[in-house]
Design a protein around this motif. Structure first.
Motif, PDB file in Angstrom:
ATOM      1  N   GLY A   1       0.852  -1.182   0.000  1.00 18.98           N
ATOM      2  CA  GLY A   1       0.000   0.000   0.000  1.00 18.98           C
ATOM      3  C   GLY A   1       0.885   1.227   0.000  1.00 18.98           C
ATOM      4  N   GLY A   2       0.796   2.039   1.033  1.00 20.65           N
ATOM      5  CA  GLY A   2       1.625   3.230   1.083  1.00 20.65           C
ATOM      6  C   GLY A   2       2.884   3.051   1.918  1.00 20.65           C
ATOM      7  N   VAL A   3       3.033   1.859   2.505  1.00 24.47           N
ATOM      8  CA  VAL A   3       4.160   1.644   3.408  1.00 24.47           C
ATOM      9  C   VAL A   3       5.328   1.000   2.659  1.00 24.47           C
ATOM     10  N   VAL A   4       6.462   1.625   2.712  1.00 25.89           N
ATOM     11  CA  VAL A   4       7.642   1.032   2.091  1.00 25.89           C
ATOM     12  C   VAL A   4       8.366   0.219   3.154  1.00 25.89           C
TER      13      VAL A   4
ATOM     14  N   ALA B   1       6.415 -10.889  -4.151  1.00 22.92           N
ATOM     15  CA  ALA B   1       7.096 -10.351  -5.319  1.00 22.92           C
ATOM     16  C   ALA B   1       7.462  -8.918  -4.978  1.00 22.92           C
ATOM     17  N   PRO B   2       8.708  -8.504  -5.154  1.00 22.06           N
ATOM     18  CA  PRO B   2       9.070  -7.134  -4.792  1.00 22.06           C
ATOM     19  C   PRO B   2       8.332  -6.143  -5.685  1.00 22.06           C
ATOM     20  N   THR B   3       8.186  -4.919  -5.201  1.00 25.83           N
ATOM     21  CA  THR B   3       7.541  -3.896  -6.014  1.00 25.83           C
ATOM     22  C   THR B   3       8.489  -3.454  -7.111  1.00 25.83           C
TER      23      THR B   3
ATOM     24  N   PRO C   1       7.493  -1.284 -10.760  1.00 23.17           N
ATOM     25  CA  PRO C   1       6.166  -0.810 -10.368  1.00 23.17           C
ATOM     26  C   PRO C   1       5.248  -0.773 -11.589  1.00 23.17           C
ATOM     27  N   HIS C   2       4.169  -1.514 -11.528  1.00 20.95           N
ATOM     28  CA  HIS C   2       3.220  -1.480 -12.643  1.00 20.95           C
ATOM     29  C   HIS C   2       1.808  -1.584 -12.099  1.00 20.95           C
ATOM     30  N   GLY C   3       0.857  -1.368 -12.963  1.00 18.89           N
ATOM     31  CA  GLY C   3      -0.541  -1.416 -12.553  1.00 18.89           C
ATOM     32  C   GLY C   3      -0.830  -0.309 -11.551  1.00 18.89           C
TER      33      GLY C   3
ATOM     34  N   TYR D   1       3.929   4.364  -6.225  1.00 17.75           N
ATOM     35  CA  TYR D   1       5.292   3.993  -5.882  1.00 17.75           C
ATOM     36  C   TYR D   1       6.065   5.144  -5.247  1.00 17.75           C
ATOM     37  N   LYS D   2       6.673   4.837  -4.070  1.00 19.51           N
ATOM     38  CA  LYS D   2       7.398   5.871  -3.343  1.00 19.51           C
ATOM     39  C   LYS D   2       8.888   5.600  -3.298  1.00 19.51           C
TER      40      LYS D   2
END
Lengths: 398, 284
Positions: free
Chosen positions: B18-21, B58-60, B76-78, B84-85
């Protein structure tokens, strides 16, 4: 290691002999007990018991050993029953069976083979039809397994339950009438009462032997599978999916193998059921049937094959035979038509089930198997005797 | 070190939930025969990094090489494209997301932070099941016992392995009936049964007392020597880490803050700050 192997071999041989003896006894009972005899209920129980035993064991393979909670069993049994029925209705009576439709499939496997091979062809035809029943069920399992096996626990149960209901509805659909005979029943196909072996002047009846044999062979196959390296992989998936996958077990593949195999045997058991009942009708394969089988599995013990067999035979015997009197006025010699009337059997039956579930949480067998339990018992008995002999010897010496 | 063959190489791995890296732009390398530790305060993203390497997630973004082969790659896709941060967003263009079993088949095996043994199985069967992946039998030959030779060989290998890890005497007991320390050993034995070249240990000493930790330290060293194993481990017991690691990577809030030999790490100010916190007035 070597000693272990020897003991295992001996156990296997003893089990084999026991099964062979059981089959011989069934064959003899088949000849001795006449349909008019009171004991003929025993044959009915053996016939239906073997159908349900196979169904329960195949469900246990999925629910108990692989941990996939699926409730689509009745659907796969329906597929098996219909496949078997459709391919064994003799051509002569096909038009009377398909009264309202123009039958699309116009050959009967046993008949075709009989014409070319004689009476052996009938047997072969029936065997092929049974295998075909299993394969059709397995094919559909593979088809719906592709999307459905990604689901877990309750979701999988609901999806498979839905599938079973859809299959039932589809088979009753008028447009499919030429194949499935719509909502009418299929009958007049090869059934157990026609299974006979003629040697010279004597005929040997096989009406109980055949379903029992089918069940024994299929259950033996499942036992072999469960104890193989694949069976161990199934159990690891049941115990901890994440760990299983991390140890290199392909979850999708192994779940599919389990699902398809289980459905194959469900199909075979459906075919056997059609054989025993002499009719195949979609209406019989409601979700109730799945619950009944699930009940047998739970009663016997989830994760125990012998438990499933015991559970299903007891269930069938109780509902078809031992508790019949509760419905018809006389039970255990007590004549009380006021109490023992229609429906009372179900009351008693539910109470028994509740007692079992309350006091045998893990079912009759838990996750143990009968042969090893008997082996332990035998050792105990022998131990007792050995002690006696020893003490007697001591006494002698004194 | 550089003359040794590279076993595992993680490039710019970012894992965003989500928004958490959780892991941000992690790059690390492990060479053959090394014991490398991944440390960091709680919630630093160590186990997430493990899960990325072993295919659980699966890594982002990022790529993982193992024994010279690209095993994981993603970008980063979709939905992630906008959210993506992390960094290095346009480095990679392929998507390779194998399931964990495929990665294990390549020779990477792991243990778990909270022990995940198969509860209803004996010690022996726990290890034997891990051999399933290396079978040559198929469903048919296995069911009809046409694979007897292989089965016997597997059983012998398992017995051998249990001897090495010192669990031979309890082989017929249920895995869960073992004391905690032995369960950890069993998990390592099970991972070894998959015949890996790289072993990933997720907090192998969690919940162990000092004596057990000491034994485990010796045991891990033993495994490396005996099986010529490369080991990556996550650990909080610093004495264990400093004792056996050749190199250490330190994560904090998903970001790599330090990398070096145990001595270097021990004197690294950023690591000390991350573990002990920085005094309010000392900031900036």
């Amino acid at each position: 290691m070597l000693l272990e192997k020897k003991q295992n071999n001996r156990k296997n041989i003893i089990s084999l002999i026991a099964v062979a003896l059981f089959l011989v006894v069934v064959l003899i009972l088949d000849q001795v007990i006449l349909p008019t005899n009171k004991m003929s209920m025993l044959l009915t129980v053996l016939q239906k018991g073997s159908v349900y035993a196979l169904a329960a064991v195949s469900m246990n393979l999925l629910n108990g050993f692989t941990g996939l909670f699926s409730l689509g069993h009745a659907g796969f049994m329906l597929l098996g029953a219909y496949t078997y029925a459709i391919f064994t209705i003799p051509n002569a009576v096909r038009d009377t069976v398909y009264m309202y439709y123009d039958a699309a499939i116009r050959f009967s496997l046993p008949e075709v083979l009989r014409n070319s091979m004689g009476s052996l062809g009938t047997v072969l035809g029936v065997i092929i039809a049974v295998l075909l029943a299993g394969l059709v069920a397995a094919f559909f399992a593979w088809l719906i397994g592709l999307p459905v096996l990604k689901l877990k626990s309750d979701y999988l149960a609901i999806a498979t339950l839905g599938f079973a209901e859809i299959i039932r509805a589809v088979f009753q659909w008028g447009k499919l009438g030429p194949v499935t005979n719509g909502s009418n029943l299929l009958k007049s196909f090869e059934r157990i009462s026609t299974f006979k072996l003629t040697v010279g002047a004597t005929t040997i009846k096989l009406s109980t032997f055949v379903p029992v044999l089918i069940a024994v062979v299929c259950i033996a196959l499942i036992v072999l599978l469960v104890n193989s390296t694949y069976g161990r992989a199934f159990k690891s998936i049941r115990d901890d999916e994440v760990a299983a996958e991390a140890m290199g077990i392909n979850l999708a593949k192994h779940k599919m193998i389990s699902f398809v195999t289980s459905s194959f045997f469900a199909g075979v058991s459906g075919a056997t059921m059609a054989m025993v009942l002499g009719i195949a009708q979609a209406n019989n394969f409601k979700s109730n049937m799945t619950y009944e089988i699930l009940l047998m599995v739970v009663l016997g013990g989830i994760g125990s094959i012998s438990g499933s067999v015991i559970g299903s035979v007891l269930f069938v015997a109780a509902s078809e035979w031992w508790l019949r009197g509760l419905d018809s006025g006389v039970f255990l010699g007590i004549n009380a038509p006021g109490i023992f009337r229609n429906g009372f059997r179900l009351v008693v039956f539910s109470v028994i089930i509740m007692i079992v579930v309350l006091f045998f949480r893990k079912g009759i067998m838990g996750d143990r198997e009968l042969p090893e339990q008997l082996g332990k018992l035998w050792k105990k008995i022998r131990g007792l005797f050995a002690k006696k002999v020893k003490s007697e010897e001591v006494a002698d010496h004194e | 070190m550089s003359d040794r063959k590279n076993v595992l190489s993680v490039e710019n791995a970012t894992m965003q939930f989500g928004g958490v890296v959780a892991v941000n732009n992690l790059t690390m390398e492990i060479n053959e025969g090394e014991i490398v530790a991944l440390i960091g305060p709680n919630g630093a993203g160590k186990t997430t990094a493990f899960n990325v390497i072993t295919g659980v997630y699966a890594p982002t973004n990022g790529r993982v090489w193992f024994n010279g082969e690209k095993i994981v790659e993603n970008h980063p896709h979709g939905k992630m494209k906008k959210m993506y941060k992390g960094e290095c967003a346009d480095y990679y263009h392929e998507t390779i997301e194998p399931t964990p079993d495929k990665i294990t088949a390549r020779g990477m095996a792991r243990t778990f932070q909270n022990i995940r043994l198969w509860k209803s199985q004996t010690v022996f069967d726990n290890v034997l099941i891990a051999k399933h992946m290396r079978r040559s039998s198929n469903l048919f030959t296995a069911t009809f016992r046409l694979n007897k030779k292989e089965e016997l060989k597997q059983r012998e290998e398992v017995l051998e392995l249990l001897k090495i890890v010192g669990l031979e005497d309890v082989k017929d007991e249920l895995a869960t009936s073992l004391p905690y320390g032995k369960q950890r050993r069993l998990e390592i034995a099970r991972a070894l049964a998959t015949e890996p070249t790289l072993l990933l240990l997720d907090e192998p000493a969690a919940g162990m007392n000092p004596q057990e930790t000491l034994e485990l330290t010796a045991f891990i060293g033993e495994i490396r020597d005996k099986f010529n194993m490369t080991i990556l481990l996550i650990e909080h017991h610093m004495d264990l880490v400093m004792d056996i690691s050749d190199r250490i990577y330190v994560l904090d809030f998903g970001t790599l803050i330090a990398h070096g030999t145990p001595a270097e790490i021990q004197s690294n100010q950023r690591v000390i700050d991350a573990y002990l916190g920085v005094a309010e007035d000392a900031e900036d």
